[in-house]
Enzyme design. Structure first.
Site, mmCIF file in Angstrom:
data_model
loop_
_atom_site.group_PDB
_atom_site.id
_atom_site.type_symbol
_atom_site.label_atom_id
_atom_site.label_comp_id
_atom_site.label_asym_id
_atom_site.label_seq_id
_atom_site.Cartn_x
_atom_site.Cartn_y
_atom_site.Cartn_z
ATOM 1 N N ARG A 5 0.838 -1.216 0.000
ATOM 2 C CA ARG A 5 0.000 0.000 0.000
ATOM 3 C C ARG A 5 0.862 1.251 0.000
ATOM 4 N NH1 ARG A 5 -1.737 1.990 4.614
ATOM 5 N NH2 ARG A 5 -2.350 0.024 5.552
ATOM 6 N N TYR A 19 -16.431 17.116 -15.505
ATOM 7 C CA TYR A 19 -16.808 15.700 -15.568
ATOM 8 C C TYR A 19 -17.808 15.431 -14.434
ATOM 9 C CZ TYR A 19 -16.261 10.686 -14.867
ATOM 10 O OH TYR A 19 -16.512 9.360 -14.688
ATOM 11 N N ASP A 68 -7.150 19.058 -14.942
ATOM 12 C CA ASP A 68 -7.476 17.693 -15.352
ATOM 13 C C ASP A 68 -7.101 17.579 -16.830
ATOM 14 O OD1 ASP A 68 -8.711 15.373 -16.320
ATOM 15 O OD2 ASP A 68 -10.389 15.505 -14.914
ATOM 16 N N LYS A 104 -8.326 6.269 -19.364
ATOM 17 C CA LYS A 104 -8.711 6.713 -20.704
ATOM 18 C C LYS A 104 -7.539 6.572 -21.682
ATOM 19 C CE LYS A 104 -12.439 7.649 -18.366
ATOM 20 N NZ LYS A 104 -12.721 8.961 -17.794
HETATM 21 C C1 LIG Z 1 -13.217 9.500 -16.642
HETATM 22 C C2 LIG Z 1 -12.799 10.841 -16.157
HETATM 23 C C3 LIG Z 1 -12.547 11.071 -14.797
HETATM 24 C C4 LIG Z 1 -12.756 10.005 -13.735
HETATM 25 O O1 LIG Z 1 -11.896 8.946 -13.875
HETATM 26 P P1 LIG Z 1 -12.215 7.429 -13.377
HETATM 27 O O2 LIG Z 1 -10.966 6.716 -13.731
HETATM 28 O O3 LIG Z 1 -13.431 6.975 -14.125
HETATM 29 O O4 LIG Z 1 -12.485 7.511 -11.916
HETATM 30 C C5 LIG Z 1 -12.104 12.335 -14.427
HETATM 31 N N1 LIG Z 1 -11.946 13.320 -15.332
HETATM 32 C C6 LIG Z 1 -12.202 13.137 -16.647
HETATM 33 C C7 LIG Z 1 -12.013 14.271 -17.589
HETATM 34 C C8 LIG Z 1 -12.636 11.895 -17.111
HETATM 35 O O5 LIG Z 1 -12.897 11.711 -18.411
#
Ligand SMILES: *Cc1c(COP(=O)(O)O)cnc(C)c1O
Length: 371
Positions: free
Chosen positions: A43, A95, A167, A192
């Site tokens: 962890r 998001y 982000d 992603k």
């Molecule tokens: C998918 C996404 C998130 C969240 O990510 P997870 O891995 O699904 O928790 C945050 N910001 C953006 C822009 C996203 O596309």
């Protein structure tokens, strides 16, 4: 070193004991105690995670990266590094998960939040309070592809002694360099484009400097324990190797599709920052190397027609998420659910790496079916 080289080599080395080129997978939860080797319990530290974190820091040009079990866990950890009573300025079109984290987890905990149109710099400036400690940027935005001027928002943040967080999930470090534009922290959903194959969940925070807040976030990672598994770290490090070439394909296909959509009489609006008529085109051109693989379209005939279109597609899969090699499409308002401000005739596309002719043929057939 150039980005393509970093993507393949950063964080990795040939395995010292066997010469293996691909890194071994360290599933062990505990490690023989030895201060020289530096691992104790998985962890608080794991070799696969360490390789990944070194790679992510190199890709974004930051001093440290802190990996999490999801993008949402990364977002939550950044906000938990603040103090109850602090004020945050966040996008009014973030998001949906980010908005939910702020409203359902952090506001009850004591954070104050103003939701603002981050593309309107006067509105951002007007939202600043004496206790403002963090400004959150997400650009291009989801699902309207609005573009926020990172350098301008970072300047507002620093003028008021607040952190600027970006982000960078949709743009990726290949297309957009938030640290060079003034951001202090970068957040990713590595689920992603960085992973790129729709087979892992992950997130990361990258810090420009190993600051007090970066150390606090690392502490939250170790104590809170929302860490990625060794195998997810391994898959992610592997996926990242092809990121630069995948992104070129995503951008190329998306820009061709955006042009094609803008010529279809059944499409009323195309949201893609690469189009000259897009409201964020000039800023995107200034701060991005290319315009990304995401786009949204509005179907002139309305919600029912937009939903009907989906049932005639054979290559585009009807699914949420983005950034994988396969093309996805979704009726975004349905995904976001009650309270959504997304237009109900809007379809969001994650343009994959199939041949562009096949993608266009798939969409053209579906449009013919709905007339
Ligand atoms: C998918 C996404 C998130 C969240 O990510 P997870 O891995 O699904 O928790 C945050 N910001 C953006 C822009 C996203 O596309």
């Amino acid at each position: 070193m150039q980005f393509e080289t970093l993507a393949i080599h950063a964080g990795r080395q040939v395995d010292l004991t066997t010469g293996a080129i691909a890194p071994p997978l360290y599933l062990s939860t505990t490690f023989e105690q030895d201060p020289d080797r530096g691992y104790e319990y998985t962890r608080t530290g794991n070799p696969n995670r360490a390789m990944l974190e070194n790679c992510l820091a190199a890709l974004e040009g930051g001093e440290v990266a802190i990996a999490f079990s999801s993008g949402s866990a990364a977002t939550t950890s950044v906000l938990q590094a603040l103090t109850p009573g602090d004020h945050v300025i966040a996008p009014n079109d973030a998001y949906t998960g980010t908005t939910a984290i702020l409203q359902s987890l952090l506001q009850p905990w004591g954070l104050q939040v103003s939701f603002v149109d981050m593309t309107d710099l006067e509105a951002v400036q007007a939202a600043v309070q004496p206790n403002t400690r963090l400004l959150w940027i997400e650009t291009p935005s989801n699902p309207m592809l609005k573009v926020t001027d990172i350098a301008a928002v970072a300047a507002i943040a620093h003028h008021t002694n607040a952190l600027c967080v970006c982000d960078n999930t949709w743009a990726t470090p290949l297309l957009q360099r938030p640290f060079e534009l003034g951001a202090d922290l970068i957040v990713h959903s590595t689920t992603k484009y960085l992973g790129g194959h729709s087979d892992l969940l992950g997130g990361a925070v990258i810090a420009k400097t190993d600051s007090e807040v970066a150390q606090r976030i690392r502490q939250i990672q170790a104590i809170g324990g929302a860490v990625p598994s060794p195998f997810d770290c391994w898959l992610l490090l592997r996926g990242i190797q092809s990121l630069p070439y995948r992104m070129r394909g995503h951008c190329d296909n998306a820009s061709k599709l955006a042009t094609w959509f803008s010529q279809q009489p059944q499409v009323s609006t195309v949201h893609y920052p690469g189009l000259a008529e897009h409201s964020g085109h000039a800023i995107a051109q200034k701060q991005m190397k290319d315009f990304g693989g995401m786009l949204s379209v509005q179907v002139g005939a309305g919600k029912e027609a937009a939903i009907a279109l989906l049932s005639h597609l054979k290559i585009f899969c009807r699914a949420t998420s983005l950034g994988g090699v396969e093309s996805l499409i979704e009726h975004r308002a349905t995904t976001e659910g009650p309270g959504t401000t997304t237009p109900d005739d809007l379809l969001r596309l994650s343009v994959g790496l199939e041949h562009i002719d096949d993608l266009i043929a798939d969409l053209a057939y579906a449009f013919e079916q709905i007339g």
